[in-house]
Motif scaffolding. Structure first.
Motif, mmCIF file in Angstrom:
data_model
loop_
_atom_site.group_PDB
_atom_site.id
_atom_site.type_symbol
_atom_site.label_atom_id
_atom_site.label_comp_id
_atom_site.label_asym_id
_atom_site.label_seq_id
_atom_site.Cartn_x
_atom_site.Cartn_y
_atom_site.Cartn_z
ATOM 1 N N HIS A 441 85.628 -10.284 36.736
ATOM 2 C CA HIS A 441 86.094 -9.038 36.154
ATOM 3 C C HIS A 441 87.394 -9.201 35.364
ATOM 4 N N PHE A 442 87.896 -10.397 35.202
ATOM 5 C CA PHE A 442 89.109 -10.581 34.383
ATOM 6 C C PHE A 442 88.998 -11.916 33.646
ATOM 7 N N ASP A 443 89.734 -11.998 32.563
ATOM 8 C CA ASP A 443 89.802 -13.223 31.762
ATOM 9 C C ASP A 443 91.256 -13.701 31.663
ATOM 10 N N VAL A 444 91.403 -14.993 31.447
ATOM 11 C CA VAL A 444 92.747 -15.602 31.342
ATOM 12 C C VAL A 444 92.843 -16.336 30.016
ATOM 13 N N ASP A 445 93.949 -16.099 29.314
ATOM 14 C CA ASP A 445 94.202 -16.755 28.027
ATOM 15 C C ASP A 445 95.441 -17.650 28.182
ATOM 16 N N TYR A 446 95.306 -18.899 27.726
ATOM 17 C CA TYR A 446 96.407 -19.857 27.843
ATOM 18 C C TYR A 446 96.963 -20.174 26.451
ATOM 19 N N GLU A 447 98.312 -20.207 26.354
ATOM 20 C CA GLU A 447 98.976 -20.614 25.111
ATOM 21 C C GLU A 447 100.178 -21.485 25.499
ATOM 22 N N ILE A 448 99.916 -22.776 25.597
ATOM 23 C CA ILE A 448 100.932 -23.736 26.069
ATOM 24 C C ILE A 448 101.398 -24.567 24.877
ATOM 25 N N GLY A 449 102.677 -24.484 24.572
ATOM 26 C CA GLY A 449 103.216 -25.269 23.469
ATOM 27 C C GLY A 449 103.090 -26.761 23.739
ATOM 28 N N LYS A 450 103.029 -27.562 22.650
ATOM 29 C CA LYS A 450 102.851 -29.011 22.788
ATOM 30 C C LYS A 450 104.025 -29.634 23.535
ATOM 31 N N ASP A 451 105.253 -29.272 23.166
ATOM 32 C CA ASP A 451 106.426 -29.828 23.843
ATOM 33 C C ASP A 451 106.589 -29.254 25.241
ATOM 34 N N ALA A 452 106.143 -28.025 25.444
ATOM 35 C CA ALA A 452 106.307 -27.402 26.752
ATOM 36 C C ALA A 452 105.437 -28.062 27.804
ATOM 37 N N GLY A 453 104.294 -28.603 27.410
ATOM 38 C CA GLY A 453 103.386 -29.189 28.385
ATOM 39 C C GLY A 453 103.951 -30.386 29.105
ATOM 40 N N SER A 454 104.935 -31.103 28.519
ATOM 41 C CA SER A 454 105.493 -32.313 29.146
ATOM 42 C C SER A 454 106.748 -32.029 29.956
ATOM 43 N N CYS A 455 107.175 -30.763 29.998
ATOM 44 C CA CYS A 455 108.365 -30.412 30.776
ATOM 45 C C CYS A 455 108.017 -30.345 32.258
ATOM 46 N N PHE A 456 108.990 -30.667 33.094
ATOM 47 C CA PHE A 456 108.787 -30.637 34.537
ATOM 48 C C PHE A 456 109.234 -29.303 35.106
ATOM 49 N N VAL A 457 108.424 -28.803 36.054
ATOM 50 C CA VAL A 457 108.723 -27.550 36.746
ATOM 51 C C VAL A 457 108.461 -27.758 38.229
ATOM 52 N N PRO A 458 109.037 -26.934 39.100
ATOM 53 C CA PRO A 458 108.722 -27.039 40.523
ATOM 54 C C PRO A 458 107.229 -26.785 40.784
ATOM 55 N N ARG A 459 106.663 -27.541 41.656
ATOM 56 C CA ARG A 459 105.230 -27.446 41.951
ATOM 57 C C ARG A 459 104.901 -26.068 42.524
ATOM 58 N N LEU A 460 103.748 -25.485 42.100
ATOM 59 C CA LEU A 460 103.258 -24.172 42.529
ATOM 60 C C LEU A 460 104.242 -23.058 42.184
ATOM 61 N N ILE A 461 104.964 -23.175 41.043
ATOM 62 C CA ILE A 461 105.925 -22.147 40.652
ATOM 63 C C ILE A 461 105.245 -20.981 39.952
ATOM 64 N N LEU A 462 104.017 -21.230 39.336
ATOM 65 C CA LEU A 462 103.320 -20.180 38.601
ATOM 66 C C LEU A 462 102.270 -19.469 39.442
ATOM 67 N N GLN A 463 101.739 -20.155 40.431
ATOM 68 C CA GLN A 463 100.631 -19.594 41.224
ATOM 69 C C GLN A 463 100.979 -18.254 41.873
ATOM 70 N N PRO A 464 102.218 -18.079 42.464
ATOM 71 C CA PRO A 464 102.530 -16.769 43.046
ATOM 72 C C PRO A 464 102.592 -15.660 41.997
ATOM 73 N N LEU A 465 103.010 -15.983 40.770
ATOM 74 C CA LEU A 465 103.092 -14.963 39.730
ATOM 75 C C LEU A 465 101.698 -14.515 39.299
ATOM 76 N N VAL A 466 100.782 -15.493 39.124
ATOM 77 C CA VAL A 466 99.399 -15.165 38.755
ATOM 78 C C VAL A 466 98.715 -14.418 39.909
ATOM 79 N N GLU A 467 99.017 -14.857 41.117
ATOM 80 C CA GLU A 467 98.434 -14.216 42.292
ATOM 81 C C GLU A 467 98.844 -12.746 42.363
ATOM 82 N N ASN A 468 100.108 -12.433 42.064
ATOM 83 C CA ASN A 468 100.574 -11.051 42.047
ATOM 84 C C ASN A 468 99.833 -10.234 40.999
ATOM 85 N N SER A 469 99.610 -10.853 39.812
ATOM 86 C CA SER A 469 98.903 -10.130 38.755
ATOM 87 C C SER A 469 97.471 -9.806 39.181
ATOM 88 N N ILE A 470 96.795 -10.775 39.811
ATOM 89 C CA ILE A 470 95.404 -10.572 40.223
ATOM 90 C C ILE A 470 95.300 -9.555 41.344
#
Length: 572
Positions: A441-470
């Motif tokens: 019942h929902f769709d997800v659109d991704y727009e990841i910049g080329k330089d942004a994809g190689s940056c390091f972030v804390p592991r599982l930092i986005l999952q709680p945000l997406v989980e809240n949206s869902i």
């Protein structure tokens, strides 16, 4: 060796005070001596100039008297008559006339008329009135010396035991020399009238010199006529004050304009400065008194400086022994007070870092604690996946495979940080599972910049945000539910947004979400937005942040943090 800082400062203050006071005292003493020497020299020069001018005026007047006598018509007639008649009465008349010229100036000791042809000298004195049979050498000497500059020093031709300062002029008649007029000044009269008055008991030497540096008058009569030499003052014919440092003598010279004679006086500086000895003792007493008085403020000053320093040292000793809660009492606003305050701030920062490090470890442990970590689970799930595939359940096998990969990524991925690309890959597995759960019942659109994809972030930092949206944002009853995930780099910062077109949130809900401390215990990771916020603060401090923007069209979560290309760069 002095070890106490207070003793060192106290000694430094006393030393500086002593050196400064000594320097000031010495400079004052030297300036005083210089001033006394200069004043004495100036005053004495003024006196010499005055006396020298008086002497010069007197000599000028005597010279004019000599010239008048040599040109006196009556005197020349009597001399001419005597040369013809040798009448003794003529000599007495000439003596009377010479006496008249003598009385014109009190400095004149005698006036002589020398008649070389008759070898006779007529005097202005009552006795002898005249002298005959004068030695030819004496007459010749008078004739020769008459050609020199005047006045001249000559042995008295009448009183042979004396030397006189004399003006000599020829007596002329029809172009021939009849004789010579001598106006004589007694040397003792010159000394007592013009030199002795300059001797105030301090002068060590006083002389009157002619143009040839021959002594005209001095205290020692035997020196008259001798050439005066002084190796310390070679320029005695020059007007001025000569202040010699070695030897310690002041020389003063004044040259008269008419006669060209020079008054020269020397004075020992020790005599001039004899009255300064009392000032010397006074200055020494003042120096030691000043030093003694300076001990009192030096004592209290070092005490005031040392007390906060002692408190700081004592506190450091206690802290080095393990009492980290100890703090220095700040009681001054000077550099030591600032140092104490900075020391306390440093201790507070250390305690904060220790506490933050503990919180960071607790957060990591908490994140791991709520993860589904047992390896036998995804091993078992792998077995179920292969069983489903063997029975032709490809879709079911794919879902189990995504779930296994999600578990493996969350458990087996080494390191606290992952690249944005890896984080998106893990997130896609989670979204795949959620789409099956909610029947797509929902769709997800991704727009990841080329330089942004190689940056390091804390592991599982986005999952709680997406989980809240869902779970809380999207309305699954609607067919157009959409989530947009974007990541770009802006000015060295990585900006990530998770946007949904769901029900939206009130400002009170956003405030509670960004400030509440309650940890989430449900969901895949079990860490929630609170843990995301705390991990950002622990890893990046004020350099990262989390924000929400919501209205009736949906909610957007904004995440910004430094764009690190190396996972070792993360640190507060």
């Amino acid at each position: 060796m002095i070890r106490s800082m207070r003793s060192k400062v106290f000694l430094a203050i006393i030393s500086i005070t002593f050196l400064t006071a000594s320097a000031i005292t010495l400079i004052f003493y030297l300036k005083s001596t210089q001033m006394i020497e200069d004043n004495y020299g100036t005053n004495l020069y003024g006196r010499i100039e005055q006396v020298g001018n008086a002497f010069d005026d007197a000599m000028k007047e005597i010279y004019y008297i000599t010239v008048q006598a040599s040109n006196a018509e009556g005197l020349s007639r009597q001399a001419e008559s005597y040369l013809k008649t040798e009448d003794a009465g003529r000599l007495e008349k000439m003596s009377g006339m010479l006496g008249g010229f003598k009385k014109r100036n009190s400095d004149i000791g005698s006036v002589y008329l020398v008649l070389p042809e008759q070898k006779t000298i007529v005097t202005s004195e009552d006795y002898p009135v005249y002298v005959k049979k004068v030695n030819n050498s004496v007459l010749k000497h008078i004739a020769e010396i008459s050609l020199e500059d005047h006045p001249v020093i000559i042995k008295d031709p009448v009183r042979k035991q004396n030397k006189v300062l004399s003006f000599i002029e020829p007596v002329m008649k029809d172009g021939s020399v009849l004789g010579f007029i001598m106006c004589n000044i007694e040397e003792r009269a010159v000394y007592y009238k013009y030199l002795d008055i300059l001797n105030d008991g301090r002068s060590s030497e006083a002389v009157l010199l002619n143009k040839k540096n021959a002594i005209v008058s001095t205290k020692n009569v035997e020196s008259m006529g001798k050439i005066y030499r002084n190796s310390n003052f070679p320029d005695i014919q020059q007007n001025g004050i000569f202040n010699k440092r070695t030897p310690a003598v002041i020389g003063i010279s004044y040259k008269t304009a008419f006669t060209g004679c020079s008054f020269f006086i020397t004075v020992e500086k020790s005599v001039v400065l004899s009255d300064l000895n009392q000032l010397k003792y006074f200055l020494l007493a003042f120096l030691f008194l000043f030093l003694g008085i300076s001990l009192i403020p030096a004592y209290f000053a070092t005490r005031a400086m040392y007390e906060p320093l002692r408190n700081l040292t004592a506190a450091m000793d206690e802290i080095s022994a393990g009492e980290l809660d100890k703090r220095v009492q700040v009681c001054t606003r000077d550099e030591i007070g600032r140092l104490s305050n900075d020391f306390n701030n440093m201790l507070n920062q250390i305690e904060k870092l220790i506490k933050e490090e503990g919180l960071k470890k607790d957060a990591e442990l908490e994140a791991l604690q709520y993860q589904i970590t047992p390896h036998f689970m995804y091993n078992t799930l792998n077995s179920i996946k292969f069983a489903a595939l063997l029975k032709g359940e490809k879709e079911l096998g794919g879902l189990i495979g995504d779930f296994v990969e999600l578990l493996q990524a969350s458990v087996n991925k080494k390191g606290t940080f992952v690249t944005v690309s890896d984080e998106i890959h893990i997130l896609k597995n989670y979204i795949h599972l959620q789409k099956i759960r909610y029947d797509g019942h929902f769709d997800v659109d991704y727009e990841i910049g080329k330089d942004a994809g190689s940056c390091f972030v804390p592991r599982l930092i986005l999952q709680p945000l997406v989980e809240n949206s869902i779970l809380h944002g999207l309305d699954m009853k609607m067919d157009n539910s959409q989530i947009e995930i974007r990541a770009v780099i802006e000015e060295d910062y990585l900006c990530i947004s998770v946007k949904d077109n769901g029900r939206g949130m009130t400002q009170e809900q956003i405030y509670e979400l960004l400030t509440k401390k309650t940890k989430k215990t449900s969901g895949l990771s079990g860490i929630g937005v609170v843990n995301v916020r705390e991990r950002l603060e622990l890893y990046y401090g004020n350099n990262a942040g989390l924000g929400y923007d919501s209205n009736s069209d949906g909610t957007t979560a904004y995440l910004y943090l430094p764009a690190y290309k190396d996972q070792n760069q993360y640190a507060v």
